[in-house]
Design a protein around this motif. Structure first.
Motif, PDB file in Angstrom:
ATOM      1  N   GLU A  98      13.121 -36.446 -15.027  1.00  0.00           N
ATOM      2  CA  GLU A  98      14.577 -36.360 -14.915  1.00  0.00           C
ATOM      3  C   GLU A  98      15.220 -36.032 -16.262  1.00  0.00           C
ATOM      4  O   GLU A  98      16.170 -35.253 -16.328  1.00  0.00           O
ATOM      5  CB  GLU A  98      15.146 -37.679 -14.376  1.00  0.00           C
ATOM      6  N   LYS A  99      14.719 -36.642 -17.331  1.00  0.00           N
ATOM      7  CA  LYS A  99      15.274 -36.404 -18.671  1.00  0.00           C
ATOM      8  C   LYS A  99      14.909 -35.028 -19.224  1.00  0.00           C
ATOM      9  O   LYS A  99      15.502 -34.579 -20.193  1.00  0.00           O
ATOM     10  CB  LYS A  99      14.762 -37.458 -19.658  1.00  0.00           C
ATOM     11  N   GLY A 100      13.900 -34.386 -18.624  1.00  0.00           N
ATOM     12  CA  GLY A 100      13.432 -33.116 -19.165  1.00  0.00           C
ATOM     13  C   GLY A 100      12.558 -33.318 -20.388  1.00  0.00           C
ATOM     14  O   GLY A 100      12.475 -32.453 -21.255  1.00  0.00           O
ATOM     15  N   ASP A 101      11.880 -34.447 -20.463  1.00  0.00           N
ATOM     16  CA  ASP A 101      11.040 -34.799 -21.603  1.00  0.00           C
ATOM     17  C   ASP A 101       9.597 -34.347 -21.337  1.00  0.00           C
ATOM     18  O   ASP A 101       8.813 -35.073 -20.718  1.00  0.00           O
ATOM     19  CB  ASP A 101      11.104 -36.302 -21.846  1.00  0.00           C
ATOM     20  N   VAL A 102       9.252 -33.165 -21.797  1.00  0.00           N
ATOM     21  CA  VAL A 102       7.921 -32.598 -21.567  1.00  0.00           C
ATOM     22  C   VAL A 102       6.844 -33.491 -22.174  1.00  0.00           C
ATOM     23  O   VAL A 102       5.847 -33.807 -21.515  1.00  0.00           O
ATOM     24  CB  VAL A 102       7.819 -31.160 -22.125  1.00  0.00           C
ATOM     25  N   ASP A 103       7.024 -33.906 -23.418  1.00  0.00           N
ATOM     26  CA  ASP A 103       6.026 -34.744 -24.075  1.00  0.00           C
ATOM     27  C   ASP A 103       5.880 -36.092 -23.372  1.00  0.00           C
ATOM     28  O   ASP A 103       4.780 -36.611 -23.219  1.00  0.00           O
ATOM     29  CB  ASP A 103       6.359 -34.949 -25.547  1.00  0.00           C
ATOM     30  N   LEU A 157      -0.003 -38.262 -18.085  1.00  0.00           N
ATOM     31  CA  LEU A 157      -1.122 -37.566 -17.457  1.00  0.00           C
ATOM     32  C   LEU A 157      -2.383 -37.662 -18.304  1.00  0.00           C
ATOM     33  O   LEU A 157      -2.328 -37.575 -19.536  1.00  0.00           O
ATOM     34  CB  LEU A 157      -0.776 -36.084 -17.282  1.00  0.00           C
ATOM     35  N   SER A 158      -3.512 -37.780 -17.643  1.00  0.00           N
ATOM     36  CA  SER A 158      -4.796 -37.653 -18.321  1.00  0.00           C
ATOM     37  C   SER A 158      -4.921 -36.205 -18.794  1.00  0.00           C
ATOM     38  O   SER A 158      -4.412 -35.289 -18.135  1.00  0.00           O
ATOM     39  CB  SER A 158      -5.919 -37.984 -17.333  1.00  0.00           C
ATOM     40  N   ALA A 159      -5.575 -35.986 -19.908  1.00  0.00           N
ATOM     41  CA  ALA A 159      -5.747 -34.616 -20.426  1.00  0.00           C
ATOM     42  C   ALA A 159      -6.454 -33.717 -19.419  1.00  0.00           C
ATOM     43  O   ALA A 159      -6.242 -32.508 -19.401  1.00  0.00           O
ATOM     44  CB  ALA A 159      -6.521 -34.649 -21.742  1.00  0.00           C
ATOM     45  N   GLU A 160      -7.268 -34.292 -18.549  1.00  0.00           N
ATOM     46  CA  GLU A 160      -8.022 -33.518 -17.550  1.00  0.00           C
ATOM     47  C   GLU A 160      -7.364 -33.538 -16.176  1.00  0.00           C
ATOM     48  O   GLU A 160      -7.976 -33.123 -15.189  1.00  0.00           O
ATOM     49  CB  GLU A 160      -9.453 -34.060 -17.415  1.00  0.00           C
ATOM     50  N   ALA A 161      -6.142 -34.013 -16.086  1.00  0.00           N
ATOM     51  CA  ALA A 161      -5.473 -34.125 -14.783  1.00  0.00           C
ATOM     52  C   ALA A 161      -5.368 -32.771 -14.091  1.00  0.00           C
ATOM     53  O   ALA A 161      -5.299 -31.722 -14.739  1.00  0.00           O
ATOM     54  CB  ALA A 161      -4.083 -34.731 -14.963  1.00  0.00           C
ATOM     55  N   GLU A 162      -5.363 -32.831 -12.778  1.00  0.00           N
ATOM     56  CA  GLU A 162      -5.192 -31.642 -11.938  1.00  0.00           C
ATOM     57  C   GLU A 162      -3.937 -31.830 -11.104  1.00  0.00           C
ATOM     58  O   GLU A 162      -3.696 -32.926 -10.583  1.00  0.00           O
ATOM     59  CB  GLU A 162      -6.391 -31.474 -11.012  1.00  0.00           C
ATOM     60  N   ILE A 163      -3.156 -30.772 -10.974  1.00  0.00           N
ATOM     61  CA  ILE A 163      -1.928 -30.824 -10.197  1.00  0.00           C
ATOM     62  C   ILE A 163      -1.979 -29.703  -9.167  1.00  0.00           C
ATOM     63  O   ILE A 163      -2.022 -28.529  -9.516  1.00  0.00           O
ATOM     64  CB  ILE A 163      -0.673 -30.686 -11.094  1.00  0.00           C
ATOM     65  N   TRP A 164      -1.992 -30.090  -7.894  1.00  0.00           N
ATOM     66  CA  TRP A 164      -2.092 -29.139  -6.787  1.00  0.00           C
ATOM     67  C   TRP A 164      -0.763 -29.103  -6.043  1.00  0.00           C
ATOM     68  O   TRP A 164      -0.116 -30.124  -5.852  1.00  0.00           O
ATOM     69  CB  TRP A 164      -3.206 -29.570  -5.836  1.00  0.00           C
ATOM     70  N   HIS A 165      -0.340 -27.898  -5.636  1.00  0.00           N
ATOM     71  CA  HIS A 165       0.882 -27.720  -4.842  1.00  0.00           C
ATOM     72  C   HIS A 165       0.536 -27.038  -3.531  1.00  0.00           C
ATOM     73  O   HIS A 165      -0.247 -26.081  -3.519  1.00  0.00           O
ATOM     74  CB  HIS A 165       1.902 -26.856  -5.594  1.00  0.00           C
ATOM     75  N   ASP A 166       1.164 -27.482  -2.473  1.00  0.00           N
ATOM     76  CA  ASP A 166       0.896 -26.897  -1.163  1.00  0.00           C
ATOM     77  C   ASP A 166       1.438 -25.479  -1.034  1.00  0.00           C
ATOM     78  O   ASP A 166       0.884 -24.671  -0.305  1.00  0.00           O
ATOM     79  CB  ASP A 166       1.468 -27.770  -0.048  1.00  0.00           C
ATOM     80  N   GLU A 196      -1.586 -28.297 -18.940  1.00  0.00           N
ATOM     81  CA  GLU A 196      -0.818 -27.301 -19.705  1.00  0.00           C
ATOM     82  C   GLU A 196      -0.068 -26.343 -18.779  1.00  0.00           C
ATOM     83  O   GLU A 196       1.093 -26.000 -19.045  1.00  0.00           O
ATOM     84  CB  GLU A 196      -1.735 -26.531 -20.659  1.00  0.00           C
ATOM     85  N   GLU A 197      -0.721 -25.892 -17.724  1.00  0.00           N
ATOM     86  CA  GLU A 197      -0.056 -24.999 -16.767  1.00  0.00           C
ATOM     87  C   GLU A 197       1.111 -25.707 -16.089  1.00  0.00           C
ATOM     88  O   GLU A 197       2.187 -25.127 -15.909  1.00  0.00           O
ATOM     89  CB  GLU A 197      -1.050 -24.504 -15.720  1.00  0.00           C
ATOM     90  N   ASN A 198       0.917 -26.969 -15.727  1.00  0.00           N
ATOM     91  CA  ASN A 198       1.972 -27.716 -15.069  1.00  0.00           C
ATOM     92  C   ASN A 198       3.141 -27.983 -16.013  1.00  0.00           C
ATOM     93  O   ASN A 198       4.305 -27.906 -15.617  1.00  0.00           O
ATOM     94  CB  ASN A 198       1.427 -29.018 -14.487  1.00  0.00           C
ATOM     95  N   MET A 199       2.850 -28.278 -17.260  1.00  0.00           N
ATOM     96  CA  MET A 199       3.920 -28.511 -18.231  1.00  0.00           C
ATOM     97  C   MET A 199       4.685 -27.218 -18.522  1.00  0.00           C
ATOM     98  O   MET A 199       5.889 -27.248 -18.783  1.00  0.00           O
ATOM     99  CB  MET A 199       3.378 -29.130 -19.513  1.00  0.00           C
ATOM    100  N   ALA A 200       4.008 -26.076 -18.444  1.00  0.00           N
ATOM    101  CA  ALA A 200       4.702 -24.788 -18.584  1.00  0.00           C
ATOM    102  C   ALA A 200       5.656 -24.580 -17.406  1.00  0.00           C
ATOM    103  O   ALA A 200       6.795 -24.127 -17.595  1.00  0.00           O
ATOM    104  CB  ALA A 200       3.694 -23.645 -18.675  1.00  0.00           C
ATOM    105  N   LEU A 201       5.219 -24.942 -16.205  1.00  0.00           N
ATOM    106  CA  LEU A 201       6.082 -24.849 -15.024  1.00  0.00           C
ATOM    107  C   LEU A 201       7.262 -25.810 -15.165  1.00  0.00           C
ATOM    108  O   LEU A 201       8.404 -25.450 -14.878  1.00  0.00           O
ATOM    109  CB  LEU A 201       5.284 -25.157 -13.754  1.00  0.00           C
ATOM    110  N   PHE A 202       6.997 -27.005 -15.639  1.00  0.00           N
ATOM    111  CA  PHE A 202       8.056 -27.992 -15.856  1.00  0.00           C
ATOM    112  C   PHE A 202       9.054 -27.488 -16.899  1.00  0.00           C
ATOM    113  O   PHE A 202      10.268 -27.602 -16.726  1.00  0.00           O
ATOM    114  CB  PHE A 202       7.437 -29.333 -16.257  1.00  0.00           C
ATOM    115  N   SER A 203       8.564 -26.902 -17.974  1.00  0.00           N
ATOM    116  CA  SER A 203       9.443 -26.337 -19.007  1.00  0.00           C
ATOM    117  C   SER A 203      10.314 -25.229 -18.431  1.00  0.00           C
ATOM    118  O   SER A 203      11.503 -25.119 -18.767  1.00  0.00           O
ATOM    119  CB  SER A 203       8.614 -25.800 -20.176  1.00  0.00           C
ATOM    120  N   TRP A 204       9.741 -24.418 -17.566  1.00  0.00           N
ATOM    121  CA  TRP A 204      10.512 -23.362 -16.899  1.00  0.00           C
ATOM    122  C   TRP A 204      11.618 -23.987 -16.048  1.00  0.00           C
ATOM    123  O   TRP A 204      12.760 -23.526 -16.078  1.00  0.00           O
ATOM    124  CB  TRP A 204       9.583 -22.503 -16.030  1.00  0.00           C
TER     125      TRP A 204
END
Length: 122
Positions: free
Chosen positions: A15-20, A26-35, A44-52
């Motif tokens: 909500e705050k937009g705090d990427v860090d 998240l664990s460094a090896e976390a996986e994020i799947w979207h339907d 890193e890919e998910n944080m790039a999407l979040f930054s966008w």
């Protein structure tokens, strides 16, 4: 950190937009799947999407309608309310299954009405 406290803290960072802050949950090896694309992202890919998402919205709010601890993680159902840069309100309904190991999120499976978010790409 307790599992549901981690869930609430993660949402607050989003909500705050705090990427860090979000990344720290998240664990460094976390996986994020979207339907919506059936793809699994790295942190890193998910944080790039979040930054966008941050760069295309002025406000992000998660109205959690259900949050339950389950074996090895939690289930979260929420309404995502966004305000675009032009002030338009966007609402998307979502549900996440989240796996937690040693106090960190190791996998997120997110089911979201992505059609509602299309306005952000226009």
């Amino acid at each position: 950190m307790q599992i549901l406290a981690l869930a609430r803290h993660f949402v607050k960072q989003l909500e705050k937009g705090d990427v860090d802050g979000a990344k720290a949950c998240l664990s460094a090896e976390a996986e994020i799947w979207h339907d919506f694309d059936n793809k699994t992202q790295t942190v890193e890919e998910n944080m790039a999407l979040f930054s966008w998402l941050i760069s295309h919205t002025q406000k992000r709010e998660y109205e959690i309608t259900r949050l339950e601890e389950i074996k090895d993680g939690y289930l979260q159902q929420h309404t995502l309310r966004l305000t675009t840069l032009t002030g338009e309100a966007v609402t998307a309904f979502a549900c996440c299954l989240v796996k937690v190991t040693d106090g960190k999120i190791t996998r997120i499976e997110e089911y979201i009405n992505s059609a509602a978010l299309a306005v952000l790409s226009e």
